[in-house]
Design an enzyme around this catalytic site. Structure first.
Site, PDB file in Angstrom:
ATOM      1  N   PRO A 102       0.811  -1.223   0.000  1.00 58.50           N
ATOM      2  CA  PRO A 102       0.000   0.000   0.000  1.00 58.50           C
ATOM      3  C   PRO A 102       0.849   1.281   0.000  1.00 58.50           C
ATOM      4  O   PRO A 102       1.846   1.380   0.718  1.00 58.50           O
ATOM      5  CB  PRO A 102      -0.816  -0.119   1.282  1.00 58.50           C
ATOM      6  CG  PRO A 102      -0.909  -1.586   1.529  1.00 58.50           C
ATOM      7  CD  PRO A 102       0.394  -2.158   1.064  1.00 58.50           C
ATOM      8  N   CYS A 103       0.420   2.247  -0.816  1.00 55.83           N
ATOM      9  CA  CYS A 103       1.146   3.523  -0.916  1.00 55.83           C
ATOM     10  C   CYS A 103       0.465   4.621  -0.121  1.00 55.83           C
ATOM     11  O   CYS A 103       0.844   5.799  -0.230  1.00 55.83           O
ATOM     12  CB  CYS A 103       1.253   3.938  -2.381  1.00 55.83           C
ATOM     13  SG  CYS A 103      -0.350   4.301  -3.147  1.00 55.83           S
ATOM     14  N   THR A 104      -0.543   4.271   0.674  1.00 56.00           N
ATOM     15  CA  THR A 104      -1.368   5.265   1.354  1.00 56.00           C
ATOM     16  C   THR A 104      -0.540   6.268   2.140  1.00 56.00           C
ATOM     17  O   THR A 104      -0.790   7.478   2.090  1.00 56.00           O
ATOM     18  CB  THR A 104      -2.354   4.558   2.304  1.00 56.00           C
ATOM     19  OG1 THR A 104      -3.018   3.510   1.600  1.00 56.00           O
ATOM     20  CG2 THR A 104      -3.368   5.543   2.854  1.00 56.00           C
ATOM     21  N   SER A 107       2.238   8.253  -0.531  1.00 55.82           N
ATOM     22  CA  SER A 107       1.796   9.106  -1.624  1.00 55.82           C
ATOM     23  C   SER A 107       1.925  10.585  -1.280  1.00 55.82           C
ATOM     24  O   SER A 107       1.683  11.010  -0.138  1.00 55.82           O
ATOM     25  CB  SER A 107       0.348   8.785  -1.993  1.00 55.82           C
ATOM     26  OG  SER A 107      -0.134   9.681  -2.963  1.00 55.82           O
TER      27      SER A 107
END
Length: 567
Positions: A102-104, A107
């Site tokens: 996940p890049c949450t 980002s």
């Protein structure tokens, strides 16, 4: 090679690796909607002899496997829901692990910028722990890791260093590259960093760099010493030298001998003596002069050559016809503009006649409004019954046929001058759809999109906007923001978001991309989208799944460079 698909989403890694010749042995995905799409796309269903309800693991069988499965030795695929509940000994052996963690928290759109310290992006350490806990003989030979480009710079590069360090401690040497989806045959500006881990060190050919290359070989047309050779410009260029080019090298032209029998016979240092017969076209006996340009005539053009009596690609001097009634005579010859020009002469004051490509049809023309329609040069006479509708007889009523070559140029519109309309449905119809029902109250119109100008889109720039033109992608999120940048993609979409807020400018209106178009921008085939939608997945989830996916074409390029991969 076999691979395990971690953080699978809708299977962008799976689709790309399967297309390049690799085989999936299992996947991990916690999102129930993404997994619903995944199972529908790849025709998976829980094995009837699998683990009980509530377990983190089960087996997934394809239709051909389910026919012969008895539960004792299931040959289906392994599936786990939550990666945090997996232990190293429970994972099936695979030669490749793929994971776009996940890049949450990484980002650039996240204001907190927690990076790998965040709960979501920190799941990378969960995968690293599984690698370290797996015995060396069972560890995958390759890793393919994907995340946003900001991973390279967040925390001043500290997080990327932590990723490389963790993988090195697990036994992997890594190579990496930031790649853009628009360079892999999809019209989307999407920059992502890919990491390839090699267990025990990099051996053989590296995967990176990825990028477009010209595979054409160097093809020599005319031999000779260096500086006098002539090469086909369609291939790879030869090494540039200070003295390259030979005769007329500064002009980009070469003098050559030419005749009807042998065609081009070779490069010459000086032109042959001009004779009175040169203007008649190519002869069979003597060598004549021609100029070979470095950029050859278009090979796609073909025409009839009266001198040779043959049709084919335009090469040399091509005479395509004669305008004289007799069909003969020098002054009536018409030559192809794609081939070599005949020798210039005084020609009794007349210039050389050349063919020109046909022009595009006009944007508007008169058309008979009846069942047997046809275009007319002039409009029919105006009559009182013009406003009574279309008649049954030919030649009574004329209309205007607009924008014949552009499918998005003409759209039916109802009551453009009134906010509230009486008829249900849309105010503007799609191209090719019939007009709204004619009534005495409603005003009908046509939306004409023949506008070459742009549309200003608000951005945080000096002048406050960027001009968008037909076909440009537009980020529709926060349209009134004064701090947004990069909202306009020149003839490509900006990076897909999970909210499905990407649009496209069609002539004079902005239209939101459909879920199908969003999936296409990630290079998923339409049949996979249709299978996901048929499973009952909502449009909101389909948008979200496209935004979270990896671009299939990039993974395909990577997979084709791994051992066992194929182009």
């Amino acid at each position: 090679m076999t691979f395990l698909d971690l953080f699978a989403g809708i299977g962008g890694f799976r689709r790309g690796l399967e297309r390049s010749g690799h085989t999936c042995v299992g996947h991990v995905e916690i999102d129930k909607y993404a997994n619903k799409s995944y199972m529908a796309m790849y025709e998976l269903a829980p094995c009837p002899y699998g683990f009980g309800a509530g377990s983190n693991f089960t087996m997934m069988c394809k239709p051909e496997v389910r026919k012969s499965c008895d539960g004792k030795n299931c040959k289906g695929e392994w599936y786990a829901r939550d990666i945090k509940q997996i232990r190293a000994g429970e994972i099936p052996k695979a030669e490749i692990w793929t994971f776009g963690f996940p890049c949450t928290d990484i980002s650039i759109s996240n204001n907190k910028q927690l990076g790998l310290d965040g709960a979501r992006s920190g799941l990378f350490f969960t995968v690293a722990g599984l690698l370290k806990s797996t015995s060396p003989e069972d560890r995958p030979k390759r890793l393919i890791v994907e995340n946003v480009k900001h991973l390279l710079s967040i925390k001043r590069g500290g997080n990327f260093t932590a990723v490389l360090t963790e993988l090195w401690e697990a036994g992997y040497d890594c190579e990496w590259q930031a790649v853009n989806s628009k360079d892999f045959y999809v019209p989307q500006h999407r920059e992502r960093v890919y990491i390839i881990g090699h267990f025990g060190g990099i051996r053989g050919r590296k995967v990176f760099p990825l990028g477009r290359t010209n595979p054409a070989a160097i093809r020599q047309i005319i031999n000779g010493s260096q500086g006098k050779r002539v090469y086909d410009p369609g291939g790879v260029s030869v090494t540039l030298t200070a003295e390259g080019g030979g005769f007329a090298g500064k002009t980009g032209l070469y003098a050559v001998s030419v005749n009807r029998k042998d065609g081009l016979t070779g490069e010459i240092q000086h032109a042959h003596t001009l004779t009175a017969s040169d203007f008649r076209g190519l002869n069979r006996n003597q060598d004549q002069n021609a100029v070979l340009s470095e950029i050859p005539p278009c090979e796609a053009f073909s025409g009839f050559n009266q001198d040779t009596g043959q049709s084919g690609p335009a090469q040399g001097i091509v005479c395509v016809g004669n305008t004289n009634p007799s069909g003969n005579g020098m002054n009536g010859n018409v030559y192809s503009a794609q081939g070599l020009s005949p020798t210039l002469t005084t020609n009794k004051g007349e210039g050389i006649k050349l063919t020109v490509p046909a022009q595009a049809p006009p944007c508007a023309a008169f058309i008979d409004l009846n069942r047997d329609t046809e275009l007319t040069e002039h409009a029919r006479c105006l009559k009182a019954r013009y406003h009574s509708g279309i008649g049954n007889h030919r030649g009574e009523t004329s209309g205007v046929f607009l924008c014949q070559g552009h499918p998005d140029c003409v759209r039916a519109v109802i009551t453009p001058n009134r906010e509230n309309k009486r008829q249900n449905g849309r105010r503007i119809k799609e191209p090719g759809e019939p007009s709204f029902t004619l009534t005495t109250q409603d005003m009908h119109g046509i939306l004409l999109c023949c506008y070459d100008g742009g549309l200003p889109i608000r951005e945080a720039k000096k002048d406050g906007y960027t001009m968008a033109y037909h076909g440009d992608g537009i980020n529709l999120a926060y349209p009134n923001s004064t701090a947004s940048r990069g909202r306009v993609g020149k003839q490509c979409a900006q990076t897909l978001l999970t909210s499905g807020s990407m649009g496209v400018l069609l002539c004079c209106r902005i239209r939101r991309l459909t879920p199908r178009e969003a999936w296409r921008l990630q290079a998923f085939e339409d049949f996979l989208f249709d299978q996901a939608r048929a499973a009952g997945v909502s449009d909101a989830q389909l948008y979200r799944q496209a935004g979270n996916a990896v671009t299939v074409n990039i993974v395909y390029e990577i997979g084709s460079r791994l051992p066992g991969g194929r182009l």
